[in-house]
Design a protein around this motif. Structure first.
Motif, PDB file in Angstrom:
ATOM      1  N   ALA A 173     -12.953 -27.172 -35.239  1.00 25.90           N
ATOM      2  CA  ALA A 173     -12.365 -26.745 -36.511  1.00 25.90           C
ATOM      3  C   ALA A 173     -11.603 -27.912 -37.121  1.00 25.90           C
ATOM      4  O   ALA A 173     -10.975 -28.694 -36.406  1.00 25.90           O
ATOM      5  CB  ALA A 173     -11.438 -25.548 -36.310  1.00 25.90           C
ATOM      6  N   GLU A 174     -11.668 -27.992 -38.430  1.00 32.63           N
ATOM      7  CA  GLU A 174     -10.951 -29.031 -39.170  1.00 32.63           C
ATOM      8  C   GLU A 174     -10.892 -28.597 -40.623  1.00 32.63           C
ATOM      9  O   GLU A 174     -11.917 -28.265 -41.210  1.00 32.63           O
ATOM     10  CB  GLU A 174     -11.668 -30.371 -39.037  1.00 32.63           C
ATOM     11  N   ASP A 175      -9.700 -28.582 -41.192  1.00 29.24           N
ATOM     12  CA  ASP A 175      -9.536 -28.103 -42.568  1.00 29.24           C
ATOM     13  C   ASP A 175      -8.686 -29.078 -43.369  1.00 29.24           C
ATOM     14  O   ASP A 175      -7.557 -29.378 -42.966  1.00 29.24           O
ATOM     15  CB  ASP A 175      -8.869 -26.720 -42.554  1.00 29.24           C
ATOM     16  N   PRO A 176      -9.195 -29.575 -44.498  1.00 24.76           N
ATOM     17  CA  PRO A 176      -8.400 -30.489 -45.316  1.00 24.76           C
ATOM     18  C   PRO A 176      -7.283 -29.793 -46.079  1.00 24.76           C
ATOM     19  O   PRO A 176      -6.416 -30.450 -46.664  1.00 24.76           O
ATOM     20  CB  PRO A 176      -9.435 -31.069 -46.286  1.00 24.76           C
ATOM     21  N   GLY A 177      -7.285 -28.450 -46.069  1.00 25.08           N
ATOM     22  CA  GLY A 177      -6.291 -27.713 -46.845  1.00 25.08           C
ATOM     23  C   GLY A 177      -6.747 -27.526 -48.279  1.00 25.08           C
ATOM     24  O   GLY A 177      -7.843 -27.923 -48.661  1.00 25.08           O
ATOM     25  N   SER A 178      -5.916 -26.916 -49.080  1.00 24.25           N
ATOM     26  CA  SER A 178      -6.230 -26.669 -50.481  1.00 24.25           C
ATOM     27  C   SER A 178      -5.513 -27.677 -51.370  1.00 24.25           C
ATOM     28  O   SER A 178      -4.325 -27.960 -51.181  1.00 24.25           O
ATOM     29  CB  SER A 178      -5.817 -25.255 -50.885  1.00 24.25           C
ATOM     30  N   LEU A 179      -6.232 -28.184 -52.364  1.00 21.52           N
ATOM     31  CA  LEU A 179      -5.644 -29.130 -53.306  1.00 21.52           C
ATOM     32  C   LEU A 179      -4.836 -28.432 -54.387  1.00 21.52           C
ATOM     33  O   LEU A 179      -4.007 -29.055 -55.051  1.00 21.52           O
ATOM     34  CB  LEU A 179      -6.743 -29.973 -53.954  1.00 21.52           C
ATOM     35  N   GLU A 206      -1.340 -19.918 -47.534  1.00 19.51           N
ATOM     36  CA  GLU A 206      -0.720 -20.705 -46.459  1.00 19.51           C
ATOM     37  C   GLU A 206      -1.758 -21.662 -45.850  1.00 19.51           C
ATOM     38  O   GLU A 206      -1.916 -21.751 -44.638  1.00 19.51           O
ATOM     39  CB  GLU A 206      -0.146 -19.783 -45.387  1.00 19.51           C
ATOM     40  N   ARG A 207      -2.412 -22.378 -46.748  1.00 18.66           N
ATOM     41  CA  ARG A 207      -3.521 -23.231 -46.332  1.00 18.66           C
ATOM     42  C   ARG A 207      -3.084 -24.696 -46.290  1.00 18.66           C
ATOM     43  O   ARG A 207      -3.280 -25.459 -47.237  1.00 18.66           O
ATOM     44  CB  ARG A 207      -4.732 -23.051 -47.247  1.00 18.66           C
ATOM     45  N   VAL A 247       1.022 -20.713 -30.966  1.00 10.75           N
ATOM     46  CA  VAL A 247       0.914 -19.823 -32.115  1.00 10.75           C
ATOM     47  C   VAL A 247       0.402 -20.626 -33.306  1.00 10.75           C
ATOM     48  O   VAL A 247       0.934 -21.684 -33.631  1.00 10.75           O
ATOM     49  CB  VAL A 247       2.267 -19.172 -32.446  1.00 10.75           C
ATOM     50  N   VAL A 248      -0.647 -20.109 -33.941  1.00  6.69           N
ATOM     51  CA  VAL A 248      -1.255 -20.738 -35.108  1.00  6.69           C
ATOM     52  C   VAL A 248      -1.081 -19.777 -36.276  1.00  6.69           C
ATOM     53  O   VAL A 248      -1.304 -18.565 -36.132  1.00  6.69           O
ATOM     54  CB  VAL A 248      -2.747 -21.034 -34.877  1.00  6.69           C
ATOM     55  N   SER A 249      -0.676 -20.287 -37.432  1.00  9.21           N
ATOM     56  CA  SER A 249      -0.352 -19.423 -38.567  1.00  9.21           C
ATOM     57  C   SER A 249      -1.130 -19.800 -39.812  1.00  9.21           C
ATOM     58  O   SER A 249      -1.720 -20.875 -39.904  1.00  9.21           O
ATOM     59  CB  SER A 249       1.159 -19.495 -38.856  1.00  9.21           C
ATOM     60  N   GLY A 250      -1.077 -18.887 -40.790  1.00 11.33           N
ATOM     61  CA  GLY A 250      -1.683 -19.150 -42.091  1.00 11.33           C
ATOM     62  C   GLY A 250      -3.195 -19.227 -42.030  1.00 11.33           C
ATOM     63  O   GLY A 250      -3.850 -18.571 -41.223  1.00 11.33           O
ATOM     64  N   TRP A 251      -3.743 -20.050 -42.917  1.00 17.26           N
ATOM     65  CA  TRP A 251      -5.207 -20.167 -42.998  1.00 17.26           C
ATOM     66  C   TRP A 251      -5.796 -20.709 -41.708  1.00 17.26           C
ATOM     67  O   TRP A 251      -6.915 -20.351 -41.315  1.00 17.26           O
ATOM     68  CB  TRP A 251      -5.593 -21.056 -44.172  1.00 17.26           C
ATOM     69  N   SER A 252      -5.055 -21.546 -41.013  1.00 18.96           N
ATOM     70  CA  SER A 252      -5.533 -22.073 -39.738  1.00 18.96           C
ATOM     71  C   SER A 252      -5.737 -20.949 -38.731  1.00 18.96           C
ATOM     72  O   SER A 252      -6.680 -20.987 -37.924  1.00 18.96           O
ATOM     73  CB  SER A 252      -4.550 -23.106 -39.180  1.00 18.96           C
ATOM     74  N   ALA A 253      -4.875 -19.929 -38.777  1.00 22.08           N
ATOM     75  CA  ALA A 253      -5.042 -18.772 -37.899  1.00 22.08           C
ATOM     76  C   ALA A 253      -6.332 -18.029 -38.227  1.00 22.08           C
ATOM     77  O   ALA A 253      -7.031 -17.537 -37.333  1.00 22.08           O
ATOM     78  CB  ALA A 253      -3.846 -17.831 -38.029  1.00 22.08           C
ATOM     79  N   ARG A 254      -6.656 -17.943 -39.512  1.00 20.16           N
ATOM     80  CA  ARG A 254      -7.906 -17.297 -39.933  1.00 20.16           C
ATOM     81  C   ARG A 254      -9.112 -18.046 -39.368  1.00 20.16           C
ATOM     82  O   ARG A 254     -10.074 -17.440 -38.863  1.00 20.16           O
ATOM     83  CB  ARG A 254      -7.964 -17.243 -41.465  1.00 20.16           C
ATOM     84  N   ILE A 255      -9.086 -19.361 -39.453  1.00 19.98           N
ATOM     85  CA  ILE A 255     -10.195 -20.163 -38.939  1.00 19.98           C
ATOM     86  C   ILE A 255     -10.333 -19.973 -37.435  1.00 19.98           C
ATOM     87  O   ILE A 255     -11.439 -19.752 -36.909  1.00 19.98           O
ATOM     88  CB  ILE A 255      -9.985 -21.649 -39.283  1.00 19.98           C
ATOM     89  N   VAL A 256      -9.210 -20.061 -36.733  1.00 20.42           N
ATOM     90  CA  VAL A 256      -9.216 -19.897 -35.275  1.00 20.42           C
ATOM     91  C   VAL A 256      -9.764 -18.525 -34.893  1.00 20.42           C
ATOM     92  O   VAL A 256     -10.607 -18.402 -33.979  1.00 20.42           O
ATOM     93  CB  VAL A 256      -7.798 -20.097 -34.716  1.00 20.42           C
ATOM     94  N   ALA A 257      -9.310 -17.471 -35.566  1.00 20.67           N
ATOM     95  CA  ALA A 257      -9.785 -16.121 -35.255  1.00 20.67           C
ATOM     96  C   ALA A 257     -11.270 -15.975 -35.541  1.00 20.67           C
ATOM     97  O   ALA A 257     -12.021 -15.401 -34.737  1.00 20.67           O
ATOM     98  CB  ALA A 257      -8.973 -15.089 -36.046  1.00 20.67           C
TER      99      ALA A 257
END
Length: 221
Positions: free
Chosen positions: A85-91, A100-101, A159-169
């Motif tokens: 998993a790898e997310d650049p986040g939202s611009l 929460e990205r 504990v992983v939160s926000g959009w990262s938690a969505r990706i992990v799940a």
């Protein structure tokens, strides 16, 4: 090595061969293939460290080329408990705030599992590289407790939160044969084109009102 582990080792080498013939990019398995509905096996030495690291590189390259922010072993035809998993986040600042990205650096997780770390759920559109062209709203915990093992063997318990938690799940669900549509609000199902045309807002409040589905009680918007 037992027959199940030999099969996984064979699957890994098949994927690596296919990637070598395609500039390091592996084919992505699409919905309907039974491997996406099968529980994976934990990594316990089916291949050596060098082969495992090479697989991680191929999975990352495949994910980025798709493009996507996560990819699990079954999605490249391997019944192994592993995801990248790898997310650049939202611009867009508002989107980043509401969803929460924040950027998530590359991570490779073996033998992953998760549990909700909060009773609060948040619902947003999400898609899947194995179900191309479609998205739907899925309610997921705002924070999850991720367990597993890093590529170097270091245990994970965080504990992983926000959009990262969505990706992990989402990616960990793949390891149990679960697709995002299994948890989705099916009244929200839309093509990527329709999401871009009608529901290109940071939150899903407008989509819920106009498509007629419920958001989690007390969900923050």
């Amino acid at each position: 090595m037992n027959a199940a582990d030999e099969l996984i080792a064979s699957q890994i080498r098949t994927v690596m061969t296919a990637a070598e013939a395609n500039n390091g990019i592996a084919p992505i398995v699409e919905a309907g293939d039974p491997i996406l509905r099968s529980e994976t096996r934990d990594f316990d030495g089916q291949v050596d460290d060098a082969e495992l690291a090479q697989l991680a590189e191929v999975m990352r390259a495949t994910m980025l080329a798709a493009p996507g922010v996560g990819l699990a072993g079954p999605q490249v035809g391997i019944g192994l408990s592993m995801f990248v998993a790898e997310d650049p986040g939202s611009l867009d600042p508002e989107t980043a705030k509401v969803r929460e990205r924040a950027p998530m650096p590359l991570r490779v997780v073996l033998n992953a599992g998760y549990e909700p770390a909060t009773s609060e759920n948040v619902a947003f559109f999400e898609g899947c590289l194995s179900i191309p062209g479609y998205q739907a709203v899925v309610a997921r915990p705002r924070s999850v407790e991720l367990t597993g093992v890093n590529l170097d063997g270091t245990p994970i318990a965080e504990v992983v939160s926000g959009w990262s938690a969505r990706i992990v799940a989402h990616e960990t669900d793949h390891l149990d044969g679960i697709l995002f549509l299994d948890k989705a609000e099916m009244r929200s199902l839309a093509t990527n084109t329709s999401v871009a045309q009608f529901w290109n807002q940071p939150s899903t409040q407008k989509a819920a009102a106009e498509l007629g589905f419920a958001l989690p009680s007390g969900m923050l918007l």
